[in-house]
Scaffold this active site. Structure first.
Site, PDB file in Angstrom:
ATOM      1  N   GLU A  54     -26.443 -25.519  41.059  1.00 36.81           N
ATOM      2  CA  GLU A  54     -25.181 -25.712  40.340  1.00 36.81           C
ATOM      3  C   GLU A  54     -25.228 -27.049  39.627  1.00 36.81           C
ATOM      4  O   GLU A  54     -25.732 -28.038  40.187  1.00 36.81           O
ATOM      5  CB  GLU A  54     -24.013 -25.733  41.335  1.00 36.81           C
ATOM      6  CG  GLU A  54     -23.797 -24.418  42.041  1.00 36.81           C
ATOM      7  CD  GLU A  54     -22.867 -24.549  43.245  1.00 36.81           C
ATOM      8  OE1 GLU A  54     -22.421 -25.667  43.565  1.00 36.81           O
ATOM      9  OE2 GLU A  54     -22.604 -23.509  43.855  1.00 36.81           O
ATOM     10  N   HIS A  82     -24.411 -29.994  48.895  1.00 35.71           N
ATOM     11  CA  HIS A  82     -23.857 -30.443  47.622  1.00 35.71           C
ATOM     12  C   HIS A  82     -24.047 -31.932  47.393  1.00 35.71           C
ATOM     13  O   HIS A  82     -24.166 -32.699  48.346  1.00 35.71           O
ATOM     14  CB  HIS A  82     -22.344 -30.152  47.595  1.00 35.71           C
ATOM     15  CG  HIS A  82     -22.031 -28.794  47.054  1.00 35.71           C
ATOM     16  ND1 HIS A  82     -21.356 -28.599  45.881  1.00 35.71           N
ATOM     17  CD2 HIS A  82     -22.338 -27.555  47.519  1.00 35.71           C
ATOM     18  CE1 HIS A  82     -21.245 -27.303  45.647  1.00 35.71           C
ATOM     19  NE2 HIS A  82     -21.833 -26.638  46.629  1.00 35.71           N
TER      20      HIS A  82
HETATM   21  C1  LIG Z   1     -25.618 -17.696  37.822  1.00 34.22           C
HETATM   22  C2  LIG Z   1     -26.122 -16.435  38.521  1.00 34.22           C
HETATM   23  O1  LIG Z   1     -27.457 -16.679  38.929  1.00 34.22           O
HETATM   24  P1  LIG Z   1     -28.027 -16.188  40.368  1.00 34.22           P
HETATM   25  O2  LIG Z   1     -29.457 -16.607  40.425  1.00 34.22           O
HETATM   26  O3  LIG Z   1     -27.732 -14.747  40.590  1.00 34.22           O
HETATM   27  O4  LIG Z   1     -27.164 -17.026  41.385  1.00 34.22           O
HETATM   28  C3  LIG Z   1     -27.173 -18.439  41.317  1.00 34.22           C
HETATM   29  C4  LIG Z   1     -26.719 -19.034  42.637  1.00 34.22           C
HETATM   30  O5  LIG Z   1     -27.527 -18.539  43.654  1.00 34.22           O
HETATM   31  C5  LIG Z   1     -26.806 -20.538  42.574  1.00 34.22           C
HETATM   32  O6  LIG Z   1     -25.943 -21.031  41.602  1.00 34.22           O
HETATM   33  C6  LIG Z   1     -26.513 -21.183  43.932  1.00 34.22           C
HETATM   34  O7  LIG Z   1     -27.155 -22.415  43.911  1.00 34.22           O
HETATM   35  C7  LIG Z   1     -25.005 -21.340  44.193  1.00 34.22           C
HETATM   36  N1  LIG Z   1     -24.661 -21.729  45.576  1.00 34.22           N
HETATM   37  C8  LIG Z   1     -24.322 -20.751  46.539  1.00 34.22           C
HETATM   38  C9  LIG Z   1     -24.658 -19.407  46.368  1.00 34.22           C
HETATM   39  C10 LIG Z   1     -24.405 -18.495  47.390  1.00 34.22           C
HETATM   40  O8  LIG Z   1     -24.756 -17.200  47.220  1.00 34.22           O
HETATM   41  C11 LIG Z   1     -23.806 -18.880  48.586  1.00 34.22           C
HETATM   42  C12 LIG Z   1     -23.460 -20.217  48.764  1.00 34.22           C
HETATM   43  C13 LIG Z   1     -23.706 -21.148  47.765  1.00 34.22           C
HETATM   44  C14 LIG Z   1     -23.319 -22.549  47.946  1.00 34.22           C
HETATM   45  C15 LIG Z   1     -24.187 -23.493  47.204  1.00 34.22           C
HETATM   46  C16 LIG Z   1     -24.763 -23.059  45.979  1.00 34.22           C
HETATM   47  N2  LIG Z   1     -25.508 -23.942  45.249  1.00 34.22           N
HETATM   48  C17 LIG Z   1     -25.740 -25.204  45.680  1.00 34.22           C
HETATM   49  O9  LIG Z   1     -26.443 -25.977  45.000  1.00 34.22           O
HETATM   50  N3  LIG Z   1     -25.205 -25.629  46.880  1.00 34.22           N
HETATM   51  C18 LIG Z   1     -24.449 -24.814  47.652  1.00 34.22           C
HETATM   52  O10 LIG Z   1     -23.990 -25.232  48.741  1.00 34.22           O
HETATM   53  C19 LIG Z   1     -26.049 -15.266  37.584  1.00 34.22           C
HETATM   54  O11 LIG Z   1     -24.963 -14.883  37.188  1.00 34.22           O
HETATM   55  N4  LIG Z   1     -27.169 -14.709  37.214  1.00 34.22           N
HETATM   56  C20 LIG Z   1     -27.269 -13.520  36.374  1.00 34.22           C
HETATM   57  C21 LIG Z   1     -27.857 -13.837  35.014  1.00 34.22           C
HETATM   58  C22 LIG Z   1     -27.038 -14.831  34.333  1.00 34.22           C
HETATM   59  C23 LIG Z   1     -27.727 -15.301  33.066  1.00 34.22           C
HETATM   60  O12 LIG Z   1     -28.927 -15.389  32.956  1.00 34.22           O
HETATM   61  N5  LIG Z   1     -26.922 -15.609  32.109  1.00 34.22           N
HETATM   62  C24 LIG Z   1     -27.382 -16.146  30.872  1.00 34.22           C
HETATM   63  C25 LIG Z   1     -27.007 -15.283  29.724  1.00 34.22           C
HETATM   64  C26 LIG Z   1     -27.455 -13.893  29.884  1.00 34.22           C
HETATM   65  C27 LIG Z   1     -27.106 -13.053  28.694  1.00 34.22           C
HETATM   66  O13 LIG Z   1     -26.772 -13.570  27.651  1.00 34.22           O
HETATM   67  O14 LIG Z   1     -27.205 -11.829  28.850  1.00 34.22           O
HETATM   68  C28 LIG Z   1     -26.680 -17.488  30.663  1.00 34.22           C
HETATM   69  O15 LIG Z   1     -25.655 -17.739  31.322  1.00 34.22           O
HETATM   70  O16 LIG Z   1     -27.206 -18.266  29.901  1.00 34.22           O
HETATM   71  C29 LIG Z   1     -28.253 -12.580  37.045  1.00 34.22           C
HETATM   72  O17 LIG Z   1     -28.194 -11.372  36.776  1.00 34.22           O
HETATM   73  O18 LIG Z   1     -29.100 -13.073  37.833  1.00 34.22           O
HETATM   74  C1  LIG Z   2     -19.072 -18.419  43.208  1.00 35.84           C
HETATM   75  C2  LIG Z   2     -19.282 -19.512  44.222  1.00 35.84           C
HETATM   76  C3  LIG Z   2     -20.659 -20.047  44.294  1.00 35.84           C
HETATM   77  C4  LIG Z   2     -20.920 -20.972  45.440  1.00 35.84           C
HETATM   78  C5  LIG Z   2     -20.040 -22.112  45.463  1.00 35.84           C
HETATM   79  C6  LIG Z   2     -20.428 -23.179  46.414  1.00 35.84           C
HETATM   80  O1  LIG Z   2     -21.187 -24.037  46.083  1.00 35.84           O
HETATM   81  C7  LIG Z   2     -19.774 -23.176  47.727  1.00 35.84           C
HETATM   82  C8  LIG Z   2     -20.213 -24.160  48.670  1.00 35.84           C
END
Ligand SMILES: C[C@H](OP(=O)(O)OC[C@@H](O)[C@@H](O)[C@@H](O)CN1c2cc(O)ccc2Cc2c1[nH]c(=O)[nH]c2=O)C(=O)N[C@@H](CCC(=O)N[C@@H](CCC(=O)O)C(=O)O)C(=O)O
Ligand SMILES: CCCCCC(=O)CC
Length: 330
Positions: free
Chosen positions: A108, A39
């Site tokens: 994020e 982060h």
């Molecule tokens: C937002 C979702 O996207 P998705 O690709 O499934 O997941 C995103 C995450 O992987 C990242 O945000 C990740 O970086 C977060 N993260 C993290 C994740 C994890 O599994 C374990 C630990 C961590 C800790 C961590 C994270 N990030 C960091 O930078 N550092 C960290 O330490 C999602 O919901 N995707 C959906 C589609 C959503 C979408 O497209 N929505 C559109 C609208 C769609 C519509 O209108 O129908 C919108 O919001 O605009 C999906 O299905 O993929």
């Molecule tokens: C829904 C939680 C997404 C991951 C949050 C995170 O960055 C934890 C380190």
């Protein structure tokens, strides 16, 4: 597939040296792996930290003996260049053979906006993540300099001189259905985060398996890892409140909108009801309670747990796993 129990050592919740000491203790207790958040800004403001994950990993690999260490997760698309991400993890894995992994995901706003000012849509960030992985694998695998012109990234006769004996295992984070499918197609393993067991069983894991099969891989051989926070205390309500630091993650708006200011996230986190915390995180008064909670997620298909310790007494929250680990291993 055998169940693995990992310790998520947070360097946004704890000072980096405290998180390192927790990891040394966790290895002695018998955890299989150590995971660290990557982060720039933390998920809470009061008493928060935000250490740099890769610097911390080097020190922690040296301080521990054999445990596997990975980020959870690194976003390789904006504040980090994917070539530099590839170089960092190749170096660590050459120095500590078999012990280093990397988890990647689409990022994020908390981490990317403060230092780049950029925040593309989810589909675009997912596309960037896929191209970033392509760049990373080219650098890891190629025996000659690589030239590549993608939509987002460019390599110009780039060669990675320091390589490990074998490739860095790559966990791909999927939270939504599309993300989970992409994880199956492009990742070696799935990484996901606290979700209810119905969503895991009926959406996340099936989508991941669908993607893996489409890409010609055997999903049975791929780990289904999940970050989930836990808090254990003889006083149940104290245990629940221990998880408060992470309650901002339970607010969907934090992912949809461009929220990058920790005091604002903290306001949302403090408004989350304790019922939501109980439903989404592990809250327990003793080892039996933790075992019961972990079994629930095992039954939903999770094979590798990355357990974030939010217990009021942190060392108690580690040592109790002497009783938990043997009970949840197959
Ligand atoms: C937002 C979702 O996207 P998705 O690709 O499934 O997941 C995103 C995450 O992987 C990242 O945000 C990740 O970086 C977060 N993260 C993290 C994740 C994890 O599994 C374990 C630990 C961590 C800790 C961590 C994270 N990030 C960091 O930078 N550092 C960290 O330490 C999602 O919901 N995707 C959906 C589609 C959503 C979408 O497209 N929505 C559109 C609208 C769609 C519509 O209108 O129908 C919108 O919001 O605009 C999906 O299905 O993929
Ligand atoms: C829904 C939680 C997404 C991951 C949050 C995170 O960055 C934890 C380190």
């Amino acid at each position: 597939m055998e169940t693995k129990v990992g310790y998520f050592a947070s360097i946004e919740q704890y000072k980096p040296m405290d998180a390192l000491e927790q990891s040394v203790r966790a290895e002695k207790v018998g955890f299989d792996s150590i995971w660290v958040d990557d982060h720039f800004h933390p998920w809470y403001h009061s008493d928060a930290q935000s250490g740099q994950a890769w610097a911390w990993m080097g020190a922690t690999l040296q301080a521990t003996k054999k445990v596997f260490v990975s980020t959870c997760i690194t976003c390789p698309i904006l504040r980090y260049n994917p070539g530099v991400v590839a170089q960092t993890f190749a170096t660590l894995r050459q120095m500590y053979p078999k012990r280093v992994g990397v988890a990647v995901g689409a990022g994020e706003a908390l981490n990317e906006v403060p230092v780049t000012g950029q925040w593309p849509s989810v589909p675009e960030r997912q596309e960037m993540t896929i191209e970033a992985i392509e760049v990373m694998r080219k650098l890891w695998e190629s025996k000659t300099p690589v030239t590549f012109k993608g939509k987002y990234y460019t390599l110009e006769k780039a060669f990675m001189y320091t390589k490990p004996e074998d490739e860095v295992p790559l966990y791909f984070s999927g939270m939504g259905p599309k993300g989970a499918k992409l994880a199956g197609i492009h990742g070696d393993h799935l990484m996901t985060v606290s979700a209810d067991t119905e969503t895991l069983k009926n959406v996340t894991i099936p989508k991941f398996e669908e993607g893996a099969k489409e890409a010609g891989k055997d999903p049975k051989k791929m780990e289904k890892a999940m970050l989930i926070w836990y808090s254990v205390d003889p006083d149940f309500e104290k245990a629940v409140e221990g998880n408060r630091f992470w309650a901002g993650c339970l607010v969907p708006a934090m992912f949809k909108y461009r929220v990058s200011d920790p005091p604002e996230v903290e306001l949302h986190a403090n408004a989350v009801g304790s019922e939501m915390i109980k439903k989404n995180f592990l809250c327990a008064t003793d080892a039996e309670g933790l075992i019961h909670e972990i079994e629930r997620f095992k039954n939903a298909g999770i094979t590798h747990f990355c357990l974030g310790n939010s217990s009021p007494n942190v060392n108690y929250g580690i040592d109790i796993f002497k009783d938990v680990i043997p009970a949840v291993k197959d």
